[in-house]
Design a protein around this motif. Structure first.
Motif, PDB file in Angstrom:
ATOM      1  N   UNK A   1       1.068  -1.326   0.575  1.00 51.83           N
ATOM      2  CA  UNK A   1      -0.050   0.352   0.065  1.00 51.83           C
ATOM      3  C   UNK A   1       1.391   1.309   0.200  1.00 51.83           C
ATOM      4  N   UNK A   2       1.639   0.788   0.853  1.00 48.18           N
ATOM      5  CA  UNK A   2       3.018   2.476   0.281  1.00 48.18           C
ATOM      6  C   UNK A   2       3.484   2.696  -0.536  1.00 48.18           C
ATOM      7  N   UNK A   3       2.961   1.823  -1.914  1.00 45.22           N
ATOM      8  CA  UNK A   3       4.065   1.534  -3.263  1.00 45.22           C
ATOM      9  C   UNK A   3       2.549   2.283  -3.991  1.00 45.22           C
ATOM     10  N   UNK A   4       1.527   1.702  -3.872  1.00 41.99           N
ATOM     11  CA  UNK A   4       0.314   1.887  -4.273  1.00 41.99           C
ATOM     12  C   UNK A   4      -0.265   3.307  -4.245  1.00 41.99           C
ATOM     13  N   UNK A   5       0.005   3.278  -2.729  1.00 47.32           N
ATOM     14  CA  UNK A   5      -1.118   4.881  -1.826  1.00 47.32           C
ATOM     15  C   UNK A   5       0.079   6.289  -2.735  1.00 47.32           C
ATOM     16  N   UNK A   6       0.684   6.265  -2.980  1.00 49.97           N
ATOM     17  CA  UNK A   6       2.162   6.877  -3.276  1.00 49.97           C
ATOM     18  C   UNK A   6       1.694   7.243  -5.291  1.00 49.97           C
ATOM     19  N   UNK A   7       1.224   6.119  -5.540  1.00 48.24           N
ATOM     20  CA  UNK A   7       1.473   6.519  -6.842  1.00 48.24           C
ATOM     21  C   UNK A   7      -0.261   7.113  -7.126  1.00 48.24           C
ATOM     22  N   UNK A   8      -1.103   6.487  -6.632  1.00 48.14           N
ATOM     23  CA  UNK A   8      -2.505   7.368  -6.865  1.00 48.14           C
ATOM     24  C   UNK A   8      -2.771   7.978  -5.680  1.00 48.14           C
ATOM     25  N   UNK A   9      -1.867   8.560  -5.403  1.00 50.77           N
ATOM     26  CA  UNK A   9      -2.568  10.247  -4.322  1.00 50.77           C
ATOM     27  C   UNK A   9      -3.703  10.088  -3.121  1.00 50.77           C
TER      28      UNK A   9
END
Length: 336
Positions: A276-284
């Motif tokens: 989720x750390x990476x995914x949330x950064x990509x999708x703000x």
């Protein structure tokens, strides 16, 4: 069953205690100590002495740890210095926690709903075109990094085709009522179905990106487990007795094949918090993953403490539920 749950609860308490010791040791090992990390360039001798006294750092180490535990139990981690400056760190966690849970649950549901049936069908059609194709796609799901797949999904479906939103949890122009912090659920509870539908559209792409690895793992474990069970003597005995395929599949094959799958689902839940750390950064996305990334960048140790501890407690609780589910499926586990 109650004795089994109590035993697991005691083990869970032990894990949390050990984790609190590790977090406490990490705080003590910070370059220059906690005081230097909090004060930064403002670390004058007077301020250092005042803050050390306020935090109890002039006390023996065991007293410091006990005070740390008491503050953690009360949710007193201090104010955020980087993620939301001036805001209580625990409030930052409570604000962002629903976003991560909503994303993780949706991704896990996708992985389970697709992974278990496809794994079962692939095992039943062993060596067929469907089986070989499914294995190839599962390998791709494991091999492709989450952030790269997230960028691909975002480019094709949000930027190129414009079918889905680019980022965020909901269109800022929607005046939605907040009840639980779970945007899809809030829209349903308040009957603001347009807000719920918009939140669901924002949820699709990040959920797909985050679900790829757990889907691939659940698919492969299900396939391997079903193949193993199909070769068992009790399955052949059931077939020789003339039992229907429905009874054989439900009572003999799936029930026994699901044991390792349930364990895998519990382990993958922890992996979702990491992905989720990476995914949330990509999708703000604005969840815990995004908060952790910002906290590391800006040395916001108050937010890091609460996020690490609460994420670990969540993971331990989920594994407790998995153990209970395992015991329900296989009663023999309760005696171990």
């Amino acid at each position: 069953m109650i004795r089994f749950i109590v035993r697991r609860l005691l083990q869970m308490v032990g894990v949390v205690v050990i984790l609190s010791l590790l977090v406490f040791a990490w705080l003590k090992a910070l370059p220059g100590g906690t005081v230097s990390a909090l004060l930064g360039e403002r670390a004058t001798p007077e301020r250092r002495a005042a803050l050390e006294k306020a935090l109890g750092l002039d006390q023996p180490i065991y007293v410091q740890y006990w005070e740390f535990v008491k503050r953690a139990v009360r949710g007193e981690f201090g104010a955020s210095t980087g993620v939301q400056p001036g805001t209580d760190a625990f409030d930052v966690f409570l604000t962002r926690f629903p976003a991560t849970i909503e994303l993780a649950v949706c991704a896990l549901v996708l992985a389970i709903v697709l992974g278990i049936p496809l794994g079962y069908l692939a095992a039943r059609r062993r060596a067929s075109l469907f089986d070989n194709t499914s294995i190839v796609f599962s390998l791709i799901g494991i091999a492709v990094p989450v952030f790269f797949l997230a960028f691909l999904l975002k480019y094709w479906f949000a930027v190129k085709l414009q079918w889905l939103p680019v980022s965020g949890r909901q269109d800022p122009g929607i005046d939605a009522t907040r009840v639980t912090g779970f945007f899809v659920l809030d829209g349903l509870l308040t009957r603001e179905f347009d807000a719920s539908w918009d939140a669901l559209k924002h949820l699709i792409l990040p959920s797909l990106a985050l679900a790829t690895i757990p889907f691939a793992v659940i698919f492969r474990i299900t396939r391997a487990s079903v193949l193993e069970v199909l070769d068992e003597d009790y399955v052949r005995t059931a077939e020789s007795k003339g039992l229907t395929n429905r009874i054989i599949r439900g009572r003999h094959v799936l029930r026994n094949a699901l044991l390792p799958v349930v364990t895998t689902i519990g382990l993958q839940t922890g992996g979702l918090l990491v992905g989720a750390v990476l995914t949330e950064r990509v999708f703000s996305w604005g969840g815990l993953g995004d908060a952790l990334a910002i906290a590391f960048q800006r040395r916001d140790y108050a937010v890091l403490q609460v996020c690490i501890l609460m994420a670990a407690v969540t993971y331990v609780v989920i594994n407790l539920l998995v153990d209970i589910a395992y015991a329900v499926i296989d009663p023999r586990v309760r005696t171990r």
